[in-house]
Design a protein around this motif. Structure first.
Motif, mmCIF file in Angstrom:
data_model
loop_
_atom_site.group_PDB
_atom_site.id
_atom_site.type_symbol
_atom_site.label_atom_id
_atom_site.label_comp_id
_atom_site.label_asym_id
_atom_site.label_seq_id
_atom_site.Cartn_x
_atom_site.Cartn_y
_atom_site.Cartn_z
ATOM 1 N N ASN A 38 2.805 11.515 5.819
ATOM 2 C CA ASN A 38 3.935 12.377 5.438
ATOM 3 C C ASN A 38 5.265 11.812 5.914
ATOM 4 O O ASN A 38 6.301 12.003 5.261
ATOM 5 N N ARG A 39 5.248 11.112 7.047
ATOM 6 C CA ARG A 39 6.487 10.539 7.582
ATOM 7 C C ARG A 39 6.789 9.168 6.984
ATOM 8 O O ARG A 39 7.778 8.540 7.328
ATOM 9 N N GLY A 40 5.896 8.703 6.097
ATOM 10 C CA GLY A 40 6.134 7.423 5.434
ATOM 11 C C GLY A 40 5.934 6.219 6.327
ATOM 12 O O GLY A 40 6.471 5.143 6.067
ATOM 13 N N GLN A 41 5.154 6.363 7.410
ATOM 14 C CA GLN A 41 4.917 5.240 8.310
ATOM 15 C C GLN A 41 3.902 4.285 7.683
ATOM 16 O O GLN A 41 2.902 4.715 7.107
ATOM 17 N N SER A 42 4.162 2.980 7.798
ATOM 18 C CA SER A 42 3.304 1.994 7.134
ATOM 19 C C SER A 42 2.830 0.898 8.090
ATOM 20 O O SER A 42 2.411 -0.162 7.644
ATOM 21 N N GLU A 43 2.915 1.125 9.402
ATOM 22 C CA GLU A 43 2.472 0.111 10.353
ATOM 23 C C GLU A 43 0.970 -0.109 10.199
ATOM 24 O O GLU A 43 0.195 0.853 10.135
ATOM 25 N N SER A 44 0.560 -1.369 10.119
ATOM 26 C CA SER A 44 -0.845 -1.662 9.836
ATOM 27 C C SER A 44 -1.354 -2.772 10.727
ATOM 28 O O SER A 44 -0.589 -3.398 11.468
ATOM 29 N N GLN A 45 -2.655 -3.008 10.633
ATOM 30 C CA GLN A 45 -3.274 -4.113 11.352
ATOM 31 C C GLN A 45 -4.361 -4.713 10.479
ATOM 32 O O GLN A 45 -5.017 -4.014 9.708
ATOM 33 N N PRO A 46 -4.582 -6.036 10.584
ATOM 34 C CA PRO A 46 -5.646 -6.656 9.782
ATOM 35 C C PRO A 46 -7.015 -6.356 10.363
ATOM 36 O O PRO A 46 -7.155 -6.131 11.568
ATOM 37 N N LEU A 47 -8.020 -6.312 9.523
ATOM 38 C CA LEU A 47 -9.394 -6.176 9.973
ATOM 39 C C LEU A 47 -9.901 -7.553 10.390
ATOM 40 O O LEU A 47 -9.702 -8.536 9.679
ATOM 41 N N LEU A 48 -10.540 -7.617 11.542
ATOM 42 C CA LEU A 48 -11.087 -8.885 11.992
ATOM 43 C C LEU A 48 -12.125 -9.386 10.992
ATOM 44 O O LEU A 48 -12.185 -10.568 10.661
ATOM 45 N N ILE A 49 -12.949 -8.462 10.504
ATOM 46 C CA ILE A 49 -13.925 -8.776 9.456
ATOM 47 C C ILE A 49 -13.628 -7.865 8.273
ATOM 48 O O ILE A 49 -13.887 -6.660 8.334
ATOM 49 N N PRO A 50 -13.040 -8.386 7.184
ATOM 50 C CA PRO A 50 -12.699 -7.543 6.028
ATOM 51 C C PRO A 50 -13.920 -6.797 5.504
ATOM 52 O O PRO A 50 -15.043 -7.305 5.515
ATOM 53 N N GLU A 51 -13.683 -5.566 5.035
ATOM 54 C CA GLU A 51 -14.746 -4.724 4.492
ATOM 55 C C GLU A 51 -14.763 -4.859 2.971
ATOM 56 O O GLU A 51 -13.719 -4.780 2.315
ATOM 57 N N THR A 52 -15.942 -5.047 2.388
ATOM 58 C CA THR A 52 -16.066 -5.076 0.930
ATOM 59 C C THR A 52 -16.571 -3.735 0.434
ATOM 60 O O THR A 52 -17.344 -3.053 1.128
ATOM 61 N N ILE A 53 -16.168 -3.370 -0.762
ATOM 62 C CA ILE A 53 -16.511 -2.069 -1.321
ATOM 63 C C ILE A 53 -16.796 -2.216 -2.812
ATOM 64 O O ILE A 53 -16.126 -2.982 -3.512
ATOM 65 N N GLN A 54 -17.799 -1.490 -3.282
ATOM 66 C CA GLN A 54 -18.174 -1.525 -4.694
ATOM 67 C C GLN A 54 -17.506 -0.358 -5.436
ATOM 68 O O GLN A 54 -17.609 0.791 -5.015
ATOM 69 N N ILE A 55 -16.815 -0.677 -6.523
ATOM 70 C CA ILE A 55 -16.169 0.330 -7.390
ATOM 71 C C ILE A 55 -16.706 0.130 -8.803
ATOM 72 O O ILE A 55 -16.709 -0.992 -9.319
ATOM 73 N N SER A 56 -17.175 1.187 -9.401
ATOM 74 C CA SER A 56 -17.758 1.072 -10.742
ATOM 75 C C SER A 56 -16.716 0.603 -11.760
ATOM 76 O O SER A 56 -15.513 0.793 -11.572
ATOM 77 N N HIS A 57 -17.196 0.008 -12.870
ATOM 78 C CA HIS A 57 -16.303 -0.521 -13.911
ATOM 79 C C HIS A 57 -15.397 0.571 -14.469
ATOM 80 O O HIS A 57 -14.227 0.329 -14.774
ATOM 81 N N GLN A 58 -15.935 1.789 -14.606
ATOM 82 C CA GLN A 58 -15.152 2.861 -15.217
ATOM 83 C C GLN A 58 -13.983 3.311 -14.355
ATOM 84 O O GLN A 58 -13.030 3.910 -14.844
ATOM 85 N N HIS A 59 -14.051 2.995 -13.041
ATOM 86 C CA HIS A 59 -12.969 3.392 -12.133
ATOM 87 C C HIS A 59 -12.075 2.210 -11.746
ATOM 88 O O HIS A 59 -11.211 2.352 -10.884
ATOM 89 N N HIS A 60 -12.309 1.052 -12.394
ATOM 90 C CA HIS A 60 -11.553 -0.145 -12.038
ATOM 91 C C HIS A 60 -10.051 0.063 -12.244
ATOM 92 O O HIS A 60 -9.242 -0.269 -11.371
ATOM 93 N N GLN A 61 -9.667 0.616 -13.391
ATOM 94 C CA GLN A 61 -8.253 0.782 -13.694
ATOM 95 C C GLN A 61 -7.590 1.769 -12.740
ATOM 96 O O GLN A 61 -6.442 1.580 -12.322
ATOM 97 N N ALA A 62 -8.334 2.821 -12.383
ATOM 98 C CA ALA A 62 -7.792 3.793 -11.430
ATOM 99 C C ALA A 62 -7.561 3.135 -10.072
ATOM 100 O O ALA A 62 -6.561 3.405 -9.401
ATOM 101 N N MET A 63 -8.469 2.242 -9.692
ATOM 102 C CA MET A 63 -8.337 1.548 -8.422
ATOM 103 C C MET A 63 -7.110 0.643 -8.435
ATOM 104 O O MET A 63 -6.395 0.540 -7.429
#
Length: 582
Positions: free
Chosen positions: A442-467
């Protein structure tokens, strides 16, 4: 072509190629043996950059006459005896390769005496690692190893050595590097009869600082801050120097794991990430850091130089280092507190790598994630977090300070009990994390940190455009997500406020967003976040401290409206009503 077993002399010289690269390699191995022997004084004599003579004399426990014949045999060691010992190494040396390797490429002699013996004993070592007959010699309790004419029988190896001054510079680097890890041991270094370095043992914090200044230069301490953080079976302490103009190179970057100098990718990444916004372009930070954790939680037997390590929990180590360095470089610790920490690290009786007495009493059977730190140390770290939390509050007017105090216990995974003066509080962990994340968005804060080991995620083809639509929107809040294929995505960065969310819950949250048919928006992001359950787990001490600090900041802005729904003050009067006599 006939297969044959190599003679011992040739086998030893091949092995020596991994251990003995130059005179500095010999010094490293001999110094480690002296430290493992519990020496309080190590005297080093060098002639002609180490090519003519390398002699290391210590006042450690010494080698018994009967063991002297075995000392230079390949794979002969007093430090491990069973396979299980490799998973809990608490000494600098352990393979039993060093003396055999050194003896195979030089003229080496060993003189040693134990406190139980009335005389010292001497042996010479030949190319095959065999010791000559043991003869009486004159020496005080301790061991002297003399290495003469290094590579004398190997002209091809010897021609790769650099100038005398260059080789000695490498030796001096090794000596200084070890000296920084054993402040209670005196080390004297001579080259061609001249004393180059004489470091007296440190018995106080001021003496330790003088020793550090002598090794790293006084300008290092001029801009350095000392800090100490402890939690989850780990302790990180030391100095960090981030001066305005930066440092020109990495020569003042030293990291020690249980007293051993190492270079590890997860460690370096955690430090660089923590200091990324504090170092000017084309410059380096300087640091001298000591990490202590149980020997069962890492494997040092992964490289001949023993300078690389494999952690059992690299992500946890990375995050602990990151948060500790951020807090340390911002706030540091007062000298009197540093003095207390130094007094707890008394000289070890045998191996300086064994955890300090304070460490062993806090973690008698330590496993990462099951810590019992002192309340004093918890309060010190919490004050550092309070300063961070309160820095933003100074910019807001009419804010009432809230103190949630120290974390006392975690109940049923769901609740955290804290105490400040006469006040007690019950905090709903999942609700607190959710509220803090929502407020950050809500305050628009965007401070972030990288993941030491990136996480992979499966998104179905029908939701690709939404993603695709969500990816750009999520970047504004600190996420970094990219497509690997039509159905596979990778999460590389996350908002800092969500750093302790469970990984599986994080992936479920992103997948739920992709399933939403509505246009990406902050309102929908928060709505999905509210619906998802945050995975519950036992908090580490570091997580408890940070959660309390964040809750204090959050609650301080809301006290006029009443307590937030994740904090319940525990009143003494209410407790009394639960025990009314029948």
């Amino acid at each position: 072509m006939t297969i044959r077993i190599l003679p011992p002399a040739i086998a030893n010289q091949i092995a020596a190629g991994e251990v003995v690269e130059r005179p500095a390699s010999v010094i490293k191995e001999l110094l480690e043996n002296a430290v493992d022997a519990g020496a309080s004084f190590i005297d080093i004599l060098i002639e002609r950059g180490g090519s003519r003579l390398i002699e290391v004399r210590d006042n450690g426990v010494g080698i018994d006459k009967s063991d002297l014949l075995l000392a230079a045999r390949p794979h002969a060691t007093s430090k491990i005896s069973r396979l299980e010992d490799l998973s809990q190494i608490d000494s600098l040396g352990f393979r039993g390769e060093a003396l055999a390797s050194i003896g195979s490429v030089s003229r080496m002699s060993i003189v040693s005496r134990t406190k139980e013996s009335n005389t010292a004993w001497k042996t010479n070592v030949d190319f095959a690692g065999h010791a000559s007959d043991v003869v009486p010699a004159a020496q005080e309790v301790g061991t002297t190893v003399s290495v003469r004419d290094l590579f004398f029988a190997h002209p091809a190896r010897k021609k790769f050595l650099r100038s005398e001054n260059t080789e000695f510079a490498h030796i001096e680097t090794v000596v200084k590097r070890l000296a920084l890890s054993i402040p209670h041991t005196r080390i004297r270094l001579k080259h061609n009869g001249k004393v180059v370095l004489d470091l007296l043992p440190s018995q106080s914090f001021a003496e330790q600082q003088r020793r550090v200044a002598k090794v790293l230069g006084g300008n290092f301490l001029d801009s350095a801050k000392y800090f100490s953080t402890e939690g989850d079976g780990m302790r990180l302490a030391g100095w960090i120097s981030v001066r305005e103009e930066g440092w020109p190179n990495t020569q003042r970057q030293h990291f020690y794991l249980n007293g051993r100098w190492i270079r590890d990718r997860a460690v370096l990444h955690g430090i660089r990430q923590a200091l990324s916004n504090m170092v000017v372009a084309d410059s380096q930070p300087a640091y001298l850091l000591y990490l202590e954790l149980p020997a069962t939680e890492f494997d040092i037997n992964v490289h001949p130089t023993k300078q690389e390590v494999r952690f059992s929990e690299p992500r946890l180590i990375h995050d602990f280092i990151y948060s500790s360095v951020v807090s340390g470089v911002t706030h540091g610790v007062q000298p009197e507190i540093a003095q207390i920490r130094l007094q707890q690290d008394e000289p070890r009786e045998s191996s300086h790598l064994r955890p300090s007495s304070a460490f062993k009493s806090a973690y008698p059977h330590s496993k990462l994630g099951s810590s019992q730190v002192s309340q004093y140390q918890v309060r010190q770290q919490l004050r550092a977090y309070e300063v961070m939390a309160n820095s933003d509050q100074k910019q807001e007017k009419s804010v009432t300070q809230v103190k949630l105090g120290d974390p006392i216990a975690q109940l049923f995974d769901h609740y955290l009990i804290s105490h400040y003066q006469s006040n007690w509080y019950l905090i709903h962990i999942a609700r607190a994390r959710l509220a803090l994340a929502i407020e950050s968005f809500n305050r628009g804060q965007s401070e972030s940190q990288p993941l030491l080991i990136p996480e992979t995620i499966q998104i179905s083809h029908q939701h690709h455009q939404a993603m695709v639509g969500w990816v750009e929107h999520l970047q504004a809040y600190g996420f970094s997500i990219g497509a690997l294929s039509e159905s596979q995505w990778v999460i590389r960065r996350i908002p800092i406020v969500m750093r302790y969310f469970d990984g599986a819950a994080m992936k479920t949250f992103i997948a739920r967003l992709a399933e939403e048919e509505q246009t990406a928006s902050r309102e929908k992001l928060i709505s999905v976040l509210r619906e998802d359950q945050v995975a519950l787990c036992q908090l580490t001490t570091e997580e408890k401290l940070q959660l309390l600090a964040n809750c204090q900041q959050y609650a301080s802005r809301l006290t006029k409206e009443g307590w937030p729904d994740f904090i319940v003050p525990i009143a003494e009067d209410w407790l009394a009503t639960q025990f009314v006599a029948s």
